[in-house]
Design an enzyme around this catalytic site. Structure first.
Site, PDB file in Angstrom:
ATOM      1  N   ALA A  38       0.824  -1.219   0.000  1.00 43.10           N
ATOM      2  CA  ALA A  38       0.000   0.000   0.000  1.00 43.10           C
ATOM      3  C   ALA A  38       0.854   1.265   0.000  1.00 43.10           C
ATOM      4  O   ALA A  38       0.369   2.339  -0.336  1.00 43.10           O
ATOM      5  CB  ALA A  38      -0.912  -0.008   1.219  1.00 43.10           C
ATOM      6  N   ALA A  48     -16.267  -0.686  16.821  1.00 38.90           N
ATOM      7  CA  ALA A  48     -17.570  -0.592  17.500  1.00 38.90           C
ATOM      8  C   ALA A  48     -18.284  -1.919  17.358  1.00 38.90           C
ATOM      9  O   ALA A  48     -18.374  -2.478  16.250  1.00 38.90           O
ATOM     10  CB  ALA A  48     -18.414   0.506  16.870  1.00 38.90           C
ATOM     11  N   GLU A 134     -15.687  -5.149  -2.560  1.00 37.14           N
ATOM     12  CA  GLU A 134     -15.230  -6.419  -3.145  1.00 37.14           C
ATOM     13  C   GLU A 134     -15.786  -7.630  -2.408  1.00 37.14           C
ATOM     14  O   GLU A 134     -16.137  -8.649  -3.010  1.00 37.14           O
ATOM     15  CB  GLU A 134     -13.691  -6.466  -3.141  1.00 37.14           C
ATOM     16  CG  GLU A 134     -13.096  -7.682  -3.786  1.00 37.14           C
ATOM     17  CD  GLU A 134     -13.416  -7.766  -5.273  1.00 37.14           C
ATOM     18  OE1 GLU A 134     -12.922  -6.958  -6.045  1.00 37.14           O
ATOM     19  OE2 GLU A 134     -14.204  -8.677  -5.656  1.00 37.14           O
ATOM     20  N   VAL A 137     -19.520  -9.647  -3.050  1.00 36.33           N
ATOM     21  CA  VAL A 137     -19.855 -10.670  -4.046  1.00 36.33           C
ATOM     22  C   VAL A 137     -18.777 -11.757  -4.058  1.00 36.33           C
ATOM     23  O   VAL A 137     -17.601 -11.467  -4.288  1.00 36.33           O
ATOM     24  CB  VAL A 137     -19.989 -10.072  -5.467  1.00 36.33           C
ATOM     25  CG1 VAL A 137     -20.407 -11.149  -6.458  1.00 36.33           C
ATOM     26  CG2 VAL A 137     -20.985  -8.920  -5.485  1.00 36.33           C
ATOM     27  N   GLY A 139     -17.345 -13.491  -1.730  1.00 34.85           N
ATOM     28  CA  GLY A 139     -16.364 -13.508  -0.635  1.00 34.85           C
ATOM     29  C   GLY A 139     -14.955 -13.155  -1.068  1.00 34.85           C
ATOM     30  O   GLY A 139     -14.683 -12.026  -1.475  1.00 34.85           O
ATOM     31  N   GLY A 192     -20.106 -20.162   9.951  1.00 36.39           N
ATOM     32  CA  GLY A 192     -20.096 -18.715   9.679  1.00 36.39           C
ATOM     33  C   GLY A 192     -20.406 -18.366   8.237  1.00 36.39           C
ATOM     34  O   GLY A 192     -20.169 -17.242   7.798  1.00 36.39           O
ATOM     35  N   LYS A 210     -26.264 -10.490  -4.936  1.00 36.91           N
ATOM     36  CA  LYS A 210     -24.941 -10.466  -5.576  1.00 36.91           C
ATOM     37  C   LYS A 210     -25.071 -10.393  -7.098  1.00 36.91           C
ATOM     38  O   LYS A 210     -24.316  -9.669  -7.759  1.00 36.91           O
ATOM     39  CB  LYS A 210     -24.156 -11.707  -5.157  1.00 36.91           C
ATOM     40  CG  LYS A 210     -23.823 -11.721  -3.662  1.00 36.91           C
ATOM     41  CD  LYS A 210     -23.374 -13.103  -3.217  1.00 36.91           C
ATOM     42  CE  LYS A 210     -23.062 -13.153  -1.726  1.00 36.91           C
ATOM     43  NZ  LYS A 210     -22.960 -14.525  -1.215  1.00 36.91           N
TER      44      LYS A 210
HETATM   45  P1  NDP Z   1     -21.819 -11.304  12.210  1.00 35.98           P
HETATM   46  O1  NDP Z   1     -23.206 -11.396  12.691  1.00 35.98           O
HETATM   47  O2  NDP Z   1     -20.877 -12.411  12.491  1.00 35.98           O
HETATM   48  O3  NDP Z   1     -21.164  -9.949  12.719  1.00 35.98           O
HETATM   49  C1  NDP Z   1     -21.870  -8.742  12.830  1.00 35.98           C
HETATM   50  C2  NDP Z   1     -21.382  -8.027  14.059  1.00 35.98           C
HETATM   51  O4  NDP Z   1     -21.941  -6.720  14.105  1.00 35.98           O
HETATM   52  C3  NDP Z   1     -21.758  -8.734  15.376  1.00 35.98           C
HETATM   53  O5  NDP Z   1     -20.633  -8.848  16.204  1.00 35.98           O
HETATM   54  C4  NDP Z   1     -22.826  -7.805  15.948  1.00 35.98           C
HETATM   55  O6  NDP Z   1     -22.846  -7.810  17.350  1.00 35.98           O
HETATM   56  C5  NDP Z   1     -22.356  -6.460  15.442  1.00 35.98           C
HETATM   57  N1  NDP Z   1     -23.385  -5.448  15.456  1.00 35.98           N
HETATM   58  C6  NDP Z   1     -24.715  -5.563  15.260  1.00 35.98           C
HETATM   59  N2  NDP Z   1     -25.325  -4.376  15.339  1.00 35.98           N
HETATM   60  C7  NDP Z   1     -24.370  -3.478  15.635  1.00 35.98           C
HETATM   61  C8  NDP Z   1     -24.363  -2.080  15.866  1.00 35.98           C
HETATM   62  N3  NDP Z   1     -25.482  -1.352  15.814  1.00 35.98           N
HETATM   63  N4  NDP Z   1     -23.201  -1.462  16.142  1.00 35.98           N
HETATM   64  C9  NDP Z   1     -22.058  -2.185  16.197  1.00 35.98           C
HETATM   65  N5  NDP Z   1     -21.987  -3.518  15.990  1.00 35.98           N
HETATM   66  C10 NDP Z   1     -23.135  -4.159  15.698  1.00 35.98           C
HETATM   67  O7  NDP Z   1     -21.905 -11.059  10.626  1.00 35.98           O
HETATM   68  P2  NDP Z   1     -20.831 -11.418   9.514  1.00 35.98           P
HETATM   69  O8  NDP Z   1     -19.486 -10.996   9.943  1.00 35.98           O
HETATM   70  O9  NDP Z   1     -21.045 -12.810   9.048  1.00 35.98           O
HETATM   71  O10 NDP Z   1     -21.347 -10.496   8.304  1.00 35.98           O
HETATM   72  C11 NDP Z   1     -21.069  -9.116   8.248  1.00 35.98           C
HETATM   73  C12 NDP Z   1     -21.390  -8.619   6.856  1.00 35.98           C
HETATM   74  O11 NDP Z   1     -20.566  -9.280   5.912  1.00 35.98           O
HETATM   75  C13 NDP Z   1     -22.830  -8.869   6.409  1.00 35.98           C
HETATM   76  O12 NDP Z   1     -23.236  -7.807   5.589  1.00 35.98           O
HETATM   77  C14 NDP Z   1     -22.715 -10.140   5.576  1.00 35.98           C
HETATM   78  O13 NDP Z   1     -23.718 -10.267   4.622  1.00 35.98           O
HETATM   79  C15 NDP Z   1     -21.376  -9.898   4.935  1.00 35.98           C
HETATM   80  N6  NDP Z   1     -20.679 -11.088   4.448  1.00 35.98           N
HETATM   81  C16 NDP Z   1     -20.497 -12.157   5.294  1.00 35.98           C
HETATM   82  C17 NDP Z   1     -19.792 -13.254   4.873  1.00 35.98           C
HETATM   83  C18 NDP Z   1     -19.556 -14.424   5.748  1.00 35.98           C
HETATM   84  O14 NDP Z   1     -18.948 -15.392   5.287  1.00 35.98           O
HETATM   85  N7  NDP Z   1     -19.981 -14.400   7.002  1.00 35.98           N
HETATM   86  C19 NDP Z   1     -19.202 -13.294   3.527  1.00 35.98           C
HETATM   87  C20 NDP Z   1     -19.438 -12.107   2.724  1.00 35.98           C
HETATM   88  C21 NDP Z   1     -20.147 -11.052   3.197  1.00 35.98           C
HETATM   89  P3  NDP Z   1     -23.828  -8.849  18.098  1.00 35.98           P
HETATM   90  O15 NDP Z   1     -23.388 -10.200  17.679  1.00 35.98           O
HETATM   91  O16 NDP Z   1     -23.602  -8.551  19.540  1.00 35.98           O
HETATM   92  O17 NDP Z   1     -25.215  -8.516  17.620  1.00 35.98           O
HETATM   93  N1  HSE Z   2     -24.249 -16.202   3.283  1.00 34.13           N
HETATM   94  C1  HSE Z   2     -23.326 -15.976   2.232  1.00 34.13           C
HETATM   95  C2  HSE Z   2     -23.029 -17.285   1.536  1.00 34.13           C
HETATM   96  C3  HSE Z   2     -22.062 -15.368   2.768  1.00 34.13           C
HETATM   97  O1  HSE Z   2     -23.393 -18.348   2.052  1.00 34.13           O
HETATM   98  O2  HSE Z   2     -22.436 -17.262   0.462  1.00 34.13           O
HETATM   99  C4  HSE Z   2     -21.156 -14.858   1.692  1.00 34.13           C
HETATM  100  O3  HSE Z   2     -21.689 -13.745   1.064  1.00 34.13           O
END
Ligand code: NDP
Ligand code: HSE
Length: 444
Positions: A38, A48, A134, A137, A139, A192, A210
């Site tokens: 970078a 947060a 990125e 869509v 992952g 997850g 996506k």
């Molecule tokens: P998680 O549920 O594992 O993580 C979300 C986190 O956000 C939790 O720790 C939750 O806390 C926290 N949270 C909720 N509300 C708030 C708030 N108001 N302020 C601060 N923190 C908050 O989700 P993922 O990591 O799986 O997914 C995150 C994003 O990434 C989503 O948009 C998902 O679609 C996307 N995504 C996920 C993939 C995956 O493989 N998991 C792949 C590609 C995209 P708490 O648990 O205490 O509610």
């Molecule tokens: N829930 C999504 C999946 C996570 O299973 O592909 C990745 O976007």
């Protein structure tokens, strides 16, 4: 002469769950490698999360942990806000507030961008900030970068992909291990992969989000999730998976965006794909995207579409892009949706009746003379050409010998013509159960 050291880019993470914790870990583990790429360091300065105890366990004293995401946005020292909360609710408000505060944004939130992308990208343009996505869509697969940059010479003809890991995992495990749907879904949640609301995965909504983003980037059209056709895997039966295999096809949940002369097809549904295609052999939570460009031909992108560090890989790549462009003029950046905002295409998303595809039909029929002739006659009336007809042995299916399953494979036809043919066939007294209709793509 040595270059002056640039100060590190300061990142605020909103949400440190599956993807957030992966992002923190990857940035920390590979910080030196990332700095060399970078040209400056990238450090998480603030996090947060509603669960501050868990967040503190992940980051230790490396970053300030707060429960209120707005504190991160209000911090003038934060350059980039990474939204990893998910959903359309608070995430939308926070992304728009971060943009209004002049922060660059990275998000993995395909739901948010597929539904509210037009508003979010317009706000970002007005403020001169980047919204990078990125990870939204497929992952860890750099498909956005490939479409937006690597394939920029091409007129893209179609994009088709396995872009939901959860459903691909479910289909693979059910077929290979004979496991029940619910058991495999629970395992996908444990690993997850699944969305917070797993109906988004199994009903095809996540893949359609996506596909919507891919259609916008491939063809230079606005994101229009409301016009996408969405079908998941919950109505798929083991019988059709078995028959498809016997016919040399595998059923995959595909997100498809295809350019036609009169518009764009945008659809997500279970699809029969010839087993000899590479994409038919993509198993488990793996994703794969095929892109057909007029100059390059077909290219395929394969990798992990979900999970903590694979998704973090894409989030961090966006952070590196931003770090490299932090001091560059907004005009020097790649447009959010690949095309310049004043050069978007007017091509409309086609209604489902106008979609052109081929079909697999399974009909439970009375096993007597003239039934097949009647059915093929109805297809001919709609100008639908038959590719193959297979009749199962009567007693093999029902055990009674007076009814049987007919499988009909068609060549390409308009969905509207197929709907008319299906209505006429279903009305025949010799058709004994609701006809199963699945779409089939040769992807040649
Ligand atoms: P998680 O549920 O594992 O993580 C979300 C986190 O956000 C939790 O720790 C939750 O806390 C926290 N949270 C909720 N509300 C708030 C708030 N108001 N302020 C601060 N923190 C908050 O989700 P993922 O990591 O799986 O997914 C995150 C994003 O990434 C989503 O948009 C998902 O679609 C996307 N995504 C996920 C993939 C995956 O493989 N998991 C792949 C590609 C995209 P708490 O648990 O205490 O509610
Ligand atoms: N829930 C999504 C999946 C996570 O299973 O592909 C990745 O976007």
């Amino acid at each position: 002469m040595s270059q002056p050291q640039l100060r590190p880019v300061r990142v605020g993470l909103l949400g440190i769950g599956t993807v957030g914790s992966g992002t923190f870990t990857v940035l920390k583990r590979n910080q030196e490698e990332i700095r060399r790429r970078a040209g400056r360091g990238i450090e998480v300065a603030m996090v947060a999360d509603l669960n501050t105890e868990l967040a503190t366990k992940v980051v230790g004293d490396a970053a300030k942990v707060v429960s209120d995401a707005r504190q991160v946005i209000a911090n003038p020292d934060i350059d980039v806000v990474v939204e990893l909360i998910g959903g359309y609710g608070i995430a939308k408000a926070l992304v728009l507030e971060a943009i209004a505060a002049g922060k660059h944004v990275v998000t993995a939130n395909k739901a948010l961008l597929a539904v509210h992308g037009t508003e979010i990208f317009a706000a970002a343009r007005a403020k001169g900030v980047i919204v990078a996505f990125e990870a939204a869509v497929a992952g860890g697969i750099p498909i956005i970068k490939s479409l937006r940059e690597g394939l920029t010479a091409n007129q893209i003809q179609w994009v088709a992909g396995i872009i939901n890991g959860t459903t691909n995992f479910i289909l693979s495990e059910m077929r290979d291990k004979g496991l029940d749907f619910d058991v495999v879904l629970k395992e996908a949640q444990r690993l997850g992969y699944a969305e917070a609301d797993p109906t988004f995965d199994i009903e095809g909504v996540d893949a359609a989000h996506k596909a919507t983003l891919l259609s916008a980037i491939a063809f230079g059209i606005p994101v229009q999730f409301d016009k996408a056709h969405v079908e998941g895997i919950t109505k798929l039966s083991a019988t059709d998976i078995k028959y498809a295999e016997q016919l040399g096809y595998r059923i995959k949940l595909l997100g498809i965006a295809r350019r036609r002369d009169n518009g764009i097809e945008l659809r997500t549904h279970p699809t029969l794909v010839p087993m000899r295609r590479l994409i038919a052999n993509v198993e488990g939570a793996m994703n794969a995207v095929l892109v057909q460009g007029d100059a390059v031909g077909t290219t395929m992108y394969y990798g992990k579409g979900a999970g903590s560090e694979p998704t973090a890989s894409a989030v961090v790549a966006d952070l590196v892009d931003i770090a490299r462009l932090l001091d560059a003029a907004p005009e020097a950046r790649v447009p959010h949706l690949a095309f310049q905002p004043d050069s978007m295409s007017a091509l409309a998303i086609l209604p489902l009746d106008e979609v052109v595809t081929s079909f697999y039909l399974r009909l439970r029929v009375a096993d007597k003379a003239g039934v097949l002739a009647k059915l093929t006659g109805i297809l001919a009336e709609q100008n639908i050409s038959i590719d193959a007809v297979i009749q199962r042995e009567a007693d093999e299916v029902s055990g009674e010998g007076n009814q049987t399953d007919l499988i009909i494979l068609t060549h390409d036809t308009r969905e509207g013509s197929m709907n008319q043919a299906l209505a006429a066939m279903q009305a025949l007294p010799t058709v004994l159960a609701p006809i199963v209709r699945l779409r089939k793509e040769e992807l040649a």
